[in-house]
Design an enzyme around this catalytic site. Structure first.
Site, PDB file in Angstrom:
ATOM      1  CG  ASP A 126      72.304  69.176  90.294  1.00  0.00           C
ATOM      2  OD1 ASP A 126      71.809  70.329  90.512  1.00  0.00           O
ATOM      3  OD2 ASP A 126      73.060  68.950  89.354  1.00  0.00           O
ATOM      4  CG  HIS A 171      74.504  65.675  93.859  1.00  0.00           C
ATOM      5  ND1 HIS A 171      75.935  65.813  93.629  1.00  0.00           N
ATOM      6  CD2 HIS A 171      74.214  65.275  92.389  1.00  0.00           C
ATOM      7  CE1 HIS A 171      76.449  66.024  92.355  1.00  0.00           C
ATOM      8  NE2 HIS A 171      75.420  65.882  91.678  1.00  0.00           N
TER       9      HIS A 171
END
Length: 744
Positions: free
Chosen positions: A110, A262
């Site tokens: 992300d 992430h």
């Protein structure tokens, strides 16, 4: 590079002297032209601001919403969603969810792409022949399109993660549509693709869906997107250590999973190290690392974009890239201007103090013997009927013996006749057809009787001691020219007060500084004196530029003469009283200064006095009078940006800090010149308004110079209201002065 025209007046014969009369200017036409000549500089400034706005937009400084809603009830969320898998499909009214099959893992990353960590993640995945899904934000995809291209090229899938990363449960449907469309636009421009995958910011497991997020998920589905959450969270954002990230990311009992990681938002070195161990370890256990659609044996979520949509995306990415590059340049520019501004302030304060100590010390003398012999004062005049009487009467009050020569440069308003009718001793009028100020001064020089020549403008008045103080430095045989202290006489208006601050703070502190450095760039046309032999050696006044005073000063430096400043030789001049007149004057000054710098550019590579001036004086003039003012608007552009988009408090504090430094410099300059401090009340307003006009004027001058444009000289309208303290009172008032009929 630059064209030249007459600075003193239109280069045509005066009416009534056997030539065609110059037509009267159309004042309304001038008013109509003013916005047009402002158009290009203003367009450039607006473009700079637009680039900053775009940059702020893609850096989530504009329209960003960092609110995160706390958990709510789950009454409205279907049980099959709460108990279902991480892939939620609400398209076309469906309410279903899917899970990843056993021994299949979908790594998801992300908040990227990140220029530092995303390439490292991609390198690790490529090394282990693994695929993943990258949920990118529009802001990052717009800034780093090459990384999105690489993701697609290496077989990964890309999903939307909104443009600005807001919590969508706070947003309206219109804002949600905007976040999605802008995110897609970034993908289209970056890689030429669209995606049907979406992950909401701040999402978690499916069982965390609540009554606030579920309506958003339903609406997202109605727009054609599949919502992808996760069922295995590595919590790598907490940086718990590589071993802990691997433990949290590993599913139990060989089950399939969507793993949340992430590749942006901070230091992700633990994430990179973790996947470099995690992927091969689980591959050895029989796991496959695939895209989401690969894991679900479904059609790819990515579709190519062509036609108008593709070009819209490319245009968007191009503009974002341009804004990044322009902003980088602007940041460098603001750093340069900061250094220049503080360097100039420091030099002015230190060197002006040194100059004041030198000339004010007890027993200071310019040379062994004072100058007592008569001097010639040249007064070039073109249509100065309203001012010339004041000028001549102020000279008649001089405490030093003088010869006054008024050179009428083809005036059409009876200027010469006014002087002749005064019937004053030692005053001569020399008439010539209009040829410009340099020609008028050279004509006066040819008629002068003395070896020291004082020059002044026809709208200026001297104090009784001005000439005496102005010529004393010539007792030093090395001095070739002397600059006096020009002051604004009509300082009662707001524009006049701003120019008064500029004259005292800028011009006179500058002249003190340049005097100490030995590179005075300009003898002001309003009050200056020259050694006749020095003028003759450099060929007299030149009409090569619109700034003949700067031109002649630079020529004298190159010839080895010393040029100094004397603060006690005060002259009072009438400053422009309207914005249009001020524009015309400063435009001509700026353009003329550029012409003079260009004309004397060879001094940079020459030897002797010329080379010393070229390698010291010319760069300083170019830096402080041309380059620094050109970059100075960046201060105000960034100020406006910072006030509106933040950090507001720090921006305002920084601006007031710079203003405080300017106030200190201005107060010191006013103290040196023994001026009242009350005029400094308008200094903050001057910095906000007056300075902007000066920026645009200089920018327009640059444009004119670089394009080879031709600048017309425009005569400023004078009122004749300025008198010097202690001068002989003039014999008429401004109102009665208009009653004298002009004589052609």
């Amino acid at each position: 590079m630059m064209s030249r025209t007459s600075r003193h007046g239109p280069a045509s014969s005066a009416p009534g002297r056997g030539s065609r009369a110059t037509p009267k200017p159309d004042r309304n036409a001038r008013r109509r032209r003013l916005p047009m000549r402002l158009l290009l500089p203003i367009t450039i400034l607006v473009a700079m601001m637009a680039m900053l706005m775009l940059r702020g937009y893609v850096h989530s400084e504009i329209l960003a919403d960092h609110r995160v809603r706390p958990e709510a009830a789950t009454d409205k969320v279907p049980e099959k969603i709460l108990d279902g898998g991480p892939v939620i499909d609400t398209r076309s009214g469906r309410t279903s969810s899917l899970s990843v099959p056993d021994h299949r893992l979908v790594l998801t990353f992300d908040d990227g792409p990140d220029p530092v960590w995303t390439p490292k993640v991609l390198d690790v995945l490529k090394a282990h022949h693994a695929h993943a899904v990258f949920f990118v934000t529009g802001t990052m995809a717009s800034r780093y399109p090459e990384l999105v291209q690489r993701m697609v090229r290496e077989g990964h899938e890309v999903g939307l993660h909104t443009f600005n990363h807001p919590d969508l449960s706070y947003q309206s449907k219109k804002r949600i549509d905007w976040e999605l469309s802008q995110n897609q636009l970034a993908l289209e421009g970056a890689a030429g693709i669209r995606t049907s995958l979406f992950r909401p910011p701040y999402s978690s497991f499916a069982d965390a869906m609540d009554d606030k997020s579920w309506p958003v998920t339903q609406y997202i589905g109605s727009r054609g997107y599949i919502t992808v959450v996760n069922n295995t969270d590595s919590e790598d954002w907490q940086k718990p250590g590589v071993d802990e990230i691997i433990r949290r990311a590993t599913p139990k009992g060989g089950k399939g999973a969507i793993v949340l990681m992430h590749d942006s938002g901070g230091d992700r070195h633990q994430t990179v190290q973790a996947i470099d161990r995690f992927v091969p370890e689980l591959q050895e256990q029989g796991y496959e690392f695939e895209n989401l659609t690969e894991a679900l044996d479904a059609k790819s979520a990515l579709t190519p974009v062509t036609g108008v949509d593709l070009w819209k995306g490319k245009a968007w990415v191009f503009l974002v890239q341009a804004s990044e590059k322009v902003t980088d340049v602007l940041v460098v520019g603001i750093a340069i201007i900061g250094v220049l501004v503080f360097a100039r302030f420091g030099l002015m304060l230190l060197l002006s103090a040194a100059h004041a100590r030198r000339v004010r010390r007890k027993g200071f003398r310019w040379g062994p013997t004072p100058i007592t012999e008569p001097v010639t004062v040249l007064v070039p005049a073109y249509n100065e009927a309203k001012c010339i009487e004041n000028t001549v009467h102020s000279l008649m009050a001089s405490e030093h013996p003088i010869e006054i020569i008024v050179i009428d440069d083809g005036s059409s308003d009876g200027t010469a006749r006014i002087v002749e009718d005064l019937l004053l001793p030692n005053v001569r009028v020399v008439r010539q057809l209009n040829a410009g100020k340099p020609a008028a001064l050279n004509r006066g020089l040819a008629n002068a009787s003395h070896d020291i020549i004082v020059m002044m403008d026809g709208d200026t008045v001297f104090e009784p001691e001005t000439v005496r103080e102005l010529v004393q430095p010539f007792s030093d045989p090395k001095v070739g020219a002397v600059a006096g202290n020009a002051k604004v006489g009509n300082r009662d208006s707001l524009i006049g007060a701003w120019q008064h601050i500029e004259y005292v703070m800028g011009f006179n502190l500058d002249r003190r500084m340049y005097d100490i450095l030995g590179c005075m760039p300009t003898i002001p046309g309003a009050v200056g004196a020259f050694r006749r032999s020095a003028l003759e050696r450099v060929g007299g006044m030149s009409d090569d530029t619109l700034a003949e005073d700067t031109d002649i000063t630079m020529a004298l430096h190159r010839d080895g003469w010393r040029v100094v400043y004397t603060e006690k030789a005060r002259a009072w001049t009438e400053a422009p009283e309207s914005v249009q007149q001020l524009w015309s004057q400063r435009y001509r000054w700026s353009y003329g200064t550029m012409q003079a710098i260009w004309k004397h550019r060879r001094s940079v590579v020459e030897r002797g006095p010329s080379g010393r001036f070229g390698r010291v004086g010319l760069p300083l003039v170019a830096l402080f009078m041309v380059l620094a003012p050109l970059l100075a608007p960046l201060i105000d552009v960034f100020l406006l940006y910072g006030v509106v988009f933040g950090p507001t408090q720090k921006t305002i504090i920084a601006w007031f800090g710079v203003l405080a430094i300017q106030v200190v410099c201005a107060a010191y300059a006013f103290r040196l010149d023994k001026e009242r401090m009350t005029h400094l009340i308008s200094l903050p307003l001057q910095q906000i308004l007056y300075r902007q006009l000066m920026y645009v004027v200089l920018l327009q001058s640059w444009i004119t110079a670089l394009t080879g444009g031709r600048l017309r000289w425009q005569k400023l309208r004078r009122t004749g209201v300025v008198e010097a303290p202690g001068s002989v009172p003039r014999q008429r008032t401004p109102e009665s002065g208009n009653e004298r009929r002009p004589v052609g």
